[in-house]
Design a protein around this motif. Structure first.
Motif, PDB file in Angstrom:
ATOM      1  N   PHE B  17       0.843  -1.188   0.000  1.00 52.93           N
ATOM      2  CA  PHE B  17       0.000   0.000   0.000  1.00 52.93           C
ATOM      3  C   PHE B  17       0.881   1.241   0.000  1.00 52.93           C
ATOM      4  O   PHE B  17       0.730   2.153  -0.839  1.00 52.93           O
ATOM      5  CB  PHE B  17      -0.911  -0.022   1.242  1.00 52.93           C
ATOM      6  N   GLY B  20       2.529   1.871  -3.258  1.00 52.47           N
ATOM      7  CA  GLY B  20       1.566   2.440  -4.205  1.00 52.47           C
ATOM      8  C   GLY B  20       1.410   3.933  -3.960  1.00 52.47           C
ATOM      9  O   GLY B  20       1.501   4.752  -4.890  1.00 52.47           O
ATOM     10  N   GLU B  38      -3.273   0.888  -9.197  1.00 53.41           N
ATOM     11  CA  GLU B  38      -3.524  -0.561  -9.266  1.00 53.41           C
ATOM     12  C   GLU B  38      -2.892  -1.259  -8.056  1.00 53.41           C
ATOM     13  O   GLU B  38      -3.511  -2.107  -7.411  1.00 53.41           O
ATOM     14  CB  GLU B  38      -2.882  -1.121 -10.549  1.00 53.41           C
ATOM     15  N   LEU B  39      -1.640  -0.837  -7.769  1.00 55.43           N
ATOM     16  CA  LEU B  39      -0.936  -1.484  -6.634  1.00 55.43           C
ATOM     17  C   LEU B  39      -1.739  -1.304  -5.352  1.00 55.43           C
ATOM     18  O   LEU B  39      -1.984  -2.265  -4.606  1.00 55.43           O
ATOM     19  CB  LEU B  39       0.449  -0.847  -6.477  1.00 55.43           C
ATOM     20  N   VAL B  41      -4.877  -0.809  -4.896  1.00 54.02           N
ATOM     21  CA  VAL B  41      -6.125  -1.605  -4.870  1.00 54.02           C
ATOM     22  C   VAL B  41      -5.803  -3.059  -4.551  1.00 54.02           C
ATOM     23  O   VAL B  41      -6.471  -3.712  -3.730  1.00 54.02           O
ATOM     24  CB  VAL B  41      -6.831  -1.486  -6.245  1.00 54.02           C
ATOM     25  N   ASN B  42      -4.700  -3.545  -5.153  1.00 53.22           N
ATOM     26  CA  ASN B  42      -4.355  -4.953  -4.884  1.00 53.22           C
ATOM     27  C   ASN B  42      -3.972  -5.159  -3.427  1.00 53.22           C
ATOM     28  O   ASN B  42      -4.327  -6.180  -2.818  1.00 53.22           O
ATOM     29  CB  ASN B  42      -3.189  -5.360  -5.799  1.00 53.22           C
ATOM     30  N   ASN B  45      -6.963  -5.622  -1.559  1.00 49.97           N
ATOM     31  CA  ASN B  45      -7.566  -6.948  -1.793  1.00 49.97           C
ATOM     32  C   ASN B  45      -6.907  -8.013  -0.934  1.00 49.97           C
ATOM     33  O   ASN B  45      -7.582  -8.853  -0.324  1.00 49.97           O
ATOM     34  CB  ASN B  45      -7.390  -7.328  -3.284  1.00 49.97           C
ATOM     35  N   ILE B  69     -14.204  -5.386  -5.911  1.00 56.99           N
ATOM     36  CA  ILE B  69     -13.173  -4.333  -5.973  1.00 56.99           C
ATOM     37  C   ILE B  69     -12.388  -4.487  -7.275  1.00 56.99           C
ATOM     38  O   ILE B  69     -12.106  -3.521  -7.986  1.00 56.99           O
ATOM     39  CB  ILE B  69     -12.259  -4.434  -4.736  1.00 56.99           C
ATOM     40  N   ILE B  70     -12.096  -5.726  -7.643  1.00 57.10           N
ATOM     41  CA  ILE B  70     -11.335  -5.908  -8.901  1.00 57.10           C
ATOM     42  C   ILE B  70     -12.148  -5.318 -10.056  1.00 57.10           C
ATOM     43  O   ILE B  70     -11.623  -4.560 -10.899  1.00 57.10           O
ATOM     44  CB  ILE B  70     -11.053  -7.406  -9.132  1.00 57.10           C
ATOM     45  N   ALA B  73     -11.948  -1.601  -9.930  1.00 60.59           N
ATOM     46  CA  ALA B  73     -10.615  -1.075 -10.300  1.00 60.59           C
ATOM     47  C   ALA B  73     -10.475  -1.106 -11.824  1.00 60.59           C
ATOM     48  O   ALA B  73     -10.011  -0.151 -12.449  1.00 60.59           O
ATOM     49  CB  ALA B  73      -9.542  -1.933  -9.652  1.00 60.59           C
TER      50      ALA B  73
ATOM     51  N   VAL C  12       7.236   1.267  -9.301  1.00 56.26           N
ATOM     52  CA  VAL C  12       7.168   2.693  -8.962  1.00 56.26           C
ATOM     53  C   VAL C  12       8.403   3.416  -9.465  1.00 56.26           C
ATOM     54  O   VAL C  12       8.341   4.548  -9.915  1.00 56.26           O
ATOM     55  CB  VAL C  12       7.045   2.814  -7.422  1.00 56.26           C
ATOM     56  N   ILE C  31       0.851 -11.518  -6.331  1.00 52.91           N
ATOM     57  CA  ILE C  31      -0.348 -11.433  -5.463  1.00 52.91           C
ATOM     58  C   ILE C  31      -1.261 -12.624  -5.740  1.00 52.91           C
ATOM     59  O   ILE C  31      -1.825 -13.244  -4.826  1.00 52.91           O
ATOM     60  CB  ILE C  31      -1.057 -10.083  -5.717  1.00 52.91           C
ATOM     61  N   TYR C  35      -2.860 -15.350  -3.089  1.00 54.11           N
ATOM     62  CA  TYR C  35      -4.246 -15.850  -2.977  1.00 54.11           C
ATOM     63  C   TYR C  35      -4.256 -17.373  -2.963  1.00 54.11           C
ATOM     64  O   TYR C  35      -4.999 -18.026  -2.249  1.00 54.11           O
ATOM     65  CB  TYR C  35      -5.065 -15.360  -4.170  1.00 54.11           C
ATOM     66  N   TYR C  51      -6.716  -8.905 -14.395  1.00 55.28           N
ATOM     67  CA  TYR C  51      -5.653  -7.886 -14.390  1.00 55.28           C
ATOM     68  C   TYR C  51      -4.670  -8.131 -15.514  1.00 55.28           C
ATOM     69  O   TYR C  51      -4.493  -7.314 -16.426  1.00 55.28           O
ATOM     70  CB  TYR C  51      -4.922  -7.918 -13.035  1.00 55.28           C
TER      71      TYR C  51
END
Lengths: 187, 104, 156, 413, 385
Positions: B17, B20, B38-39, B41-42, B45, B69-70, B73, C12, C31, C35, C51
């Protein structure tokens, strides 16, 4: 007609060809390609590749008299002839040097037509690939010389017709010579 | 596959977070900013799913939220890119510091 | 876990925007892996599909149209660099402090029996969450039309 | 408390029950059918003695991975040979027969040639991505092998989201194609890249939608259960024999052909237009990877089509995996057959076909499946047939410009 | 981000215009031919053809050689149909030196010209399909027929493609009866192949999608740009030199000229198929009433066969033209009494048909440009002569 039918019909045709290629001979749609090195297509008599000089019996008395007509007539000018001189310097009726540059020659057969002495003919032999251009494909007199029998082997009908003409020409010349000799001799 | 304690996921999500947020602040290129969003939001998640795994009352709620949420986004990025495109056509540049004047 | 962090940092910082997008892809795949560890397979696959399949392609399309072929990489960082780094670090420290201190209801690992099967997921999605499902579809259509209108060429 | 990786539990291999079953089985079709699984159990049995428990699990996974690692490239090589032979025969010429008996060693010769070719990287190309792109294309092509059921219980990884996994992974190839075309910095490959991305996306949606009826009827996403759903009555129960199944199969197959850039839709590397599309700048081993990815894609996609619509490894008496390979190679033959006959479709027609024709057709197909699901036997066959024919007719009317117009030619004296 | 080239005014909304070189070594330009295409996305904005990569200075060479010596060079003009090139050149010189050609030689000439038309049209359709993307299948079907006809050429003239068979006032070699018999068999079997070929292609939806309404050539533009051959007839203009001039003995044969209406790529493709049917009709009639015997070269020209260089045509000029498969192939010869022509010019149909390539391609996609180029049917040997 429904939308996809044209595509389907063309697909069926390729499928038909796919199966006929297994069963049918080369005529009705089977395989018509020939595997070159092993099997070869029959050679055609009038096929013309690079020219060659004809000699009767032994390579010395070749028919060419170095008259240079073919060199003048050749469109890409790829023939080079030098006349032979005997010891005293008198020109002889034989070429000392007769080069044909096979990289330039486009085997059009005009030299064969223009030659009045039936000395130069088009060959059938086409596997003459060489390692490099200059030296290997510039043919000199001795590479070009081939016997009359070879000429008969590759082009039977033309060869017999030409030999027949030459024989008649000789008889006519002999007869004329005798007539001239007889005419000269009685008076 | 020994069990992974809950804290690990939270640390990871927090780190993501923050990265991002840093990206969004620092980037000059709008598309760069969109990437950082995007980062973020992931990261959110991951948190959601981690929590849904640990509380055993209705396990799939977390994942459903994540699904929504996906979707959102993706919608956001679509609109964002459309704006970027239009902006690029008029201003010929998408660098934030050159697009600060609000004139039409 | 590690991969996504590194990839996130790369997203970034990388100057070339195309490289940044690719590192974002790496982060997203990381990510999705997480999951999987959390037994949320459906979500992982959806994440990859949505994505990596669609959103990133959209971004690449945008890059393609805006960057042009011979793109020069201009400095991507603006003036408020150091301030942002400082703020972020402070914020991170605060977050970690909070996480470590609060007593989470279940200290132990994730309980084994309660992972969501696909069927239960679908059931609840269309069961008690039917309303947000419809709302999402309406929103998506609105976004679809909006995006097209904005991006349409004026002249044609 | 042994929390297993979910797909582990679905592994029939290690469960003790199947090991017991093998011993008293006399030689019969059953054992021939399970030949690979028995071989695997023997290896596991041997290694089981001196390896700890978790290692045994590892070896079982390794065995299936190695099986796929061998199968993948091997099928790819012999697909290239099969393609050249079949197209050769269609054109009344013999395919490659110089290397090996009937050209059987030709793929090895190609492989060696590819390896020895010099690897050119264009000057101002983006070195890193230029190198990464081939890997990113081959990765999904191999990953996707895991989900396909080759035989009775011979699925490498039996995910219960198997199908979705397949679609998700195959959608990542778009990015790889972009990387390839963007990093080689040449106009032709850029054009190819744009075309292929547009084609991939616009053909993915009809593909996914044409798969949904199968999921609806089979009730689950995992490939194994789909094959089970089609197993009754020895083949009559295959999805392809239902009207919506047949239409779904055609649409799926068309999209599969478009997905792996072959025959009528091979726009991205249309030879005659933009030289070689996105892999113009690649040579040597990297080009071989692209080539391999394309062929493996075509194998896996036709494998999936077989699983979804033609009843996977269902078959009267032959062992299951022979059936699977027979059907898959039949579909691949059709793909090659396409390549041998059909000219290429232009970009905008390609898009038009996908959005204006296939997509509405799949939606209609979905409706008809619903109708099929809820009505009784006689009504549903007739009803769905009529509905589908109606949908097809309406769509051809709508796309007036695509249907060829009649042309009349008069003669002057 | 510098703008490479923008045909329209920069302020208007335009995405990146690409300037692409379909360079000399492009896989589908039928030889060394370059096109600078500026396209916006996929649609073509402007197209500049660049030619001359295969220029061999044919006309200047011919002016330094005797008349007969440049006959083999005419084979190299449009290397797909050398017989009709020879036909055109010999017609021009016969008109110049008003030589009349004996009966049997006339028939042999017509048979050879029509056989080359079959070969040319079949392989052109094959290459057009190749540009469309059908992976070599139509080309190989076409080549299966072409092989049989090329064997006949080799049997008759000595070479498959570079025949050098025509002489002023007749032809060089005799056609033996067994060769005539073989030609009859080919002509009998050809229609069966043709309708299989047509069934494979004409109704194919993808082909129709790709070819209909693509590269439309309006009638006025075709006439004003002096386009000739199948392209002109596909646009509906009734102009075929075999009917207009009735040169050699074409007047005796009954055959019709197929005409299209729209003049797009599909029309050009289908007009060529119908033309093949007509050529088969001509061949049937010619093979039926060819005189069994007759001299091959007119007596006036017989002595010059042996020594071509002292053939001196009278002072004057002549323009002989023939309906070559690609269009009106004309030879303009001016003689000043010496064995070498004073001026020698070739009117190459492919070159002239290429001039309007840009007008046909504007607004189409890049994939269409290649298809339109394929339908125009150019051979670079003739374009750059």
């Amino acid at each position: 007609m429904i939308f996809g039918s044209g595509v389907l019909r063309s697909m069926l045709i390729t499928l038909k060809n796919f199966f006929t290629s297994y069963f049918k001979g080369p005529e009705e749609g089977g395989i018509f390609t020939v595997e070159y090195p092993e099997t070869r297509l029959p050679e055609k008599e009038r096929f013309r590749n690079f020219p060659f000089l004809v000699y009767d019996r032994n390579p010395e008395n070749l028919r060419c008299v170095a008259c240079d007509i073919c060199a003048k007539e050749c469109p890409p000018k790829c023939i080079y002839i030098v006349r032979e001189f005997d010891k005293e310097g008198r020109p002889l009726k034989r070429p000392a040097v007769f080069d044909i540059d096979f990289t330039v020659c486009m085997n059009c057969g005009i030299c064969e037509e223009a030659c009045p002495f039936d000395a130069i003919y088009m060959d059938h032999e086409f596997e003459i690939a060489g390692p490099e251009r200059q030296s290997r494909l510039l043919y000199h007199k001795d590479d070009l010389l081939k016997s009359n029998e070879y000429f008969h082997k590759i082009r039977p009908t033309d060869a017999t017709a030409i030999d027949q003409q030459r024989r008649e020409a000789e008889e006519k010349k002999k007869a004329a010579a005798e007539a001239a000799a007889k005419a000269k001799q009685p008076d | 596959m020994m069990p992974v304690p809950l804290q690990h996921f939270l640390f990871f999500a927090a780190a993501l977070f923050v990265i991002g947020v840093y990206g969004a602040l620092v980037r000059r290129n709008i598309i760069g900013i969109l990437l950082s969003i995007e980062l973020i939001v992931n990261a959110v998640n991951v948190n959601l799913v981690a929590f849904s795994r640990s509380t055993s009352l209705a396990p799939e709620t977390g994942q459903i939220f994540a699904l929504f949420i996906i979707a959102m986004a993706a919608a956001a990025v679509a609109v964002g890119l459309a704006i970027v495109l239009a902006l690029f056509r008029i201003r010929k540049t998408i660098f934030t510091d050159q697009i600060d004047l609000l004139k039409g | 876990m590690g991969i996504s962090l590194i990839a996130g940092v790369a997203t970034v910082t990388l100057p070339n925007i195309f490289h940044a997008t690719l590192s974002l892809v790496a982060a997203l795949l990381g990510i999705a892996g997480i999951y999987l560890i959390l037994h949320a397979e459906f979500l992982a696959v959806i994440q990859v599909l949505l994505y990596v399949g669609a959103v990133v392609t959209l971004i690449i399309f945008a890059i393609m149209l805006t960057e042009g072929i011979s793109n020069k990489t201009i400095a991507q960082r603006n003036k408020l660099g150091p301030a942002a780094v400082g703020g972020a670090v402070v914020f991170l420290a605060a977050l970690w402090g909070v996480i470590r201190s609060t007593p989470w209801p279940i200290q132990g690992g994730t309980s084994e029996n309660s992972y969501a099967t696909l069927a239960s997921l679908a059931g609840s999605l269309l069961g008690d969450y039917i309303f947000p499902f419809e709302v999402i579809s309406v929103i998506l259509i609105a976004v679809l039309i909006g995006a097209i209108v904005i991006a349409k060429k004026d002249s044609v | 408390m042994d929390t297993r990786f979910p797909s582990e539990k679905a592994y029939p291999f290690d469960s003790e029950s199947s090991v017991g079953m093998k011993t008293e089985k006399i030689f019969s079709m059953q054992t021939l059918d399970q030949i690979f699984i028995i071989a695997k159990k023997i290896i596991l049995g041997v290694t089981g003695h001196f390896l700890p428990d978790w290692a045994c699990l590892l070896t079982s996974i390794l065995i299936s991975i190695s099986a796929i690692a061998v199968l993948g490239p091997f099928t790819m090589m012999y697909l290239t040979l099969l393609e050249r032979k079949v197209i050769g025969r269609m054109q009344n010429r013999i395919g490659p027969n110089r290397v090996g008996k009937w050209g059987l060693l030709q793929p090895f010769a190609d492989g060696i040639k590819m390896l020895t070719k010099e690897d050119i990287v264009p000057l101002e190309a983006d070195k890193v991505i230029h190198f990464l792109a081939p890997l990113f294309i081959v990765m999904p092509a191999l990953l996707v092998f895991a989900v396909i059921p080759f035989g009775r219980n011979m699925t490498a990884v039996d995910l219960n989201v198997g199908l979705l996994f397949f679609i998700a992974v195959s959608s990542t190839t778009t990015i790889a194609i972009f990387m390839a075309s963007w990093s080689s910095r040449n106009k032709f490959s850029l054009l190819g890249g744009m075309r292929s991305a547009a084609q991939m996306i616009s053909y993915e949606i009809p593909m996914v939608l044409s798969v949904v009826p199968v999921i609806m009827m089979a009730g689950s996403l995992s490939t194994n259960s789909i094959v089970e759903a089609q197993s009754r009555w020895h083949g009559l129960k295959w999805f392809v024999f239902t009207p919506w199944g047949f239409l779904g199969f055609i649409i799926f197959f068309l999209c599969a052909v478009a997905e792996c850039n072959r025959s009528p839709f091979d726009l991205p590397e249309g030879e005659s237009e933009i030289v070689a599309g996105f892999h113009t700048e690649y040579s040597g081993m990297k080009f071989a990877l692209f080539y391999m990815a394309e062929f493996m894609n075509s194998f896996t996609l036709s494998g999936l089509a077989v699983t979804l619509f033609l009843g996977g490894w269902q078959g009267p008496f032959l062992p299951s995996w022979i059936w699977f390979f027979l059907k898959t190679y039949a579909l691949i033959f059709v793909m090659i057959w396409f390549r041998g006959t059909l000219p290429r479709v232009r970009v905008d027609q390609l898009m038009g076909l996908a959005w204006k024709f296939l997509l509405p057709l799949t939606l209609a197909n979905l409706l008809v499946t619903g109708f099929w699901y809820f009505t009784s036997r006689p009504v549903r066959i007739a009803g769905s047939m009529v509905l589908l024919a109606l949908a097809f007719w309406i769509l051809t009317k709508l796309n007036r410009d695509v249907v060829p117009e009649k042309r009349v030619y008069h003669f002057a004296e | 981000m510098e703008k490479i080239f923008s045909a329209r005014d920069p302020s208007a909304l335009n995405t990146e215009t690409l300037e692409i070189n379909f360079g000399p070594q492009h896989p589908s330009t039928h030889g060394v031919f370059r096109m600078n295409i500026v396209c916006d996305g996929e649609t073509v904005v402007s197209l500049k053809p660049v030619m001359g990569y295969l220029h061999r200075n044919h006309e200047q060479i011919a002016e330094n050689m005797s008349y007969a010596a440049s006959m083999p060079y005419t084979d190299r003009l449009d290397y797909f149909n050398s017989m009709s090139n020879n036909f055109g050149y010999s017609l021009a010189v016969e008109k110049l030196a008003n030589i009349e050609v004996p009966e049997r030689a006339q028939y042999i000439r017509v048979i050879m010209a029509e056989l080359t038309r079959l070969v040319n049209h079949v392989s052109v359709i094959g290459f057009l399909l190749n540009d469309l993307g059908a992976f070599f299948t139509p080309v190989l079907y076409a080549f299966r027929e072409r092989e049989k006809i090329l064997d006949i050429f080799e049997e008759v003239s000595g070479a498959r493609m570079m025949c050098n068979y025509f002489r002023f006032g007749g032809v060089k070699y005799e056609i033996q009866p067994h060769i005539l018999q073989r030609i009859k068999e080919i002509v009998k079997k050809f229609p069966k192949f043709l309708e299989e070929f047509e069934a494979l292609l004409s109704k194919n939806e993808i082909l129709c999608m790709r070819c209909q309404n693509v590269g439309v050539l309006p009638k006025e533009l075709a006439v004003s740009a002096s386009i000739t051959g199948p392209m002109l007839r596909a646009s509906g203009v009734d102009y075929d030199i075999r009917k207009v001039d009735k040169y050699s003995i074409y007047g005796r044969f009954k055959f019709r000229i197929p005409l299209g209406e729209k003049g797009d790529v599909y029309d050009r493709y289908y007009v060529r198929i119908l033309e093949m049917h007509e050529s088969l009709k001509i061949l049937d009639q010619a093979l039926k009433d060819i005189p069994a015997t007759g001299e091959l070269v007119s007596k006036k020209m017989a002595p010059f066969l042996k020594s071509p260089r002292n053939f001196k045509p009278p002072v004057g000029e002549a323009y002989g033209r023939v309906e070559a498969p690609k269009g009106e192939l004309g030879f303009y010869v001016v003689s000043d009494g010496t064995p070498q022509p004073w001026r020698y010019h070739v009117r190459a149909p492919s070159f002239i048909n290429l001039t309007i390539l840009e007008d046909m391609c504007l607004g189409h996609k890049i994939a269409d440009v290649i298809v339109i180029l394929g339908s125009v049917d150019i051979v670079l040997g003739e374009v750059d002569h």
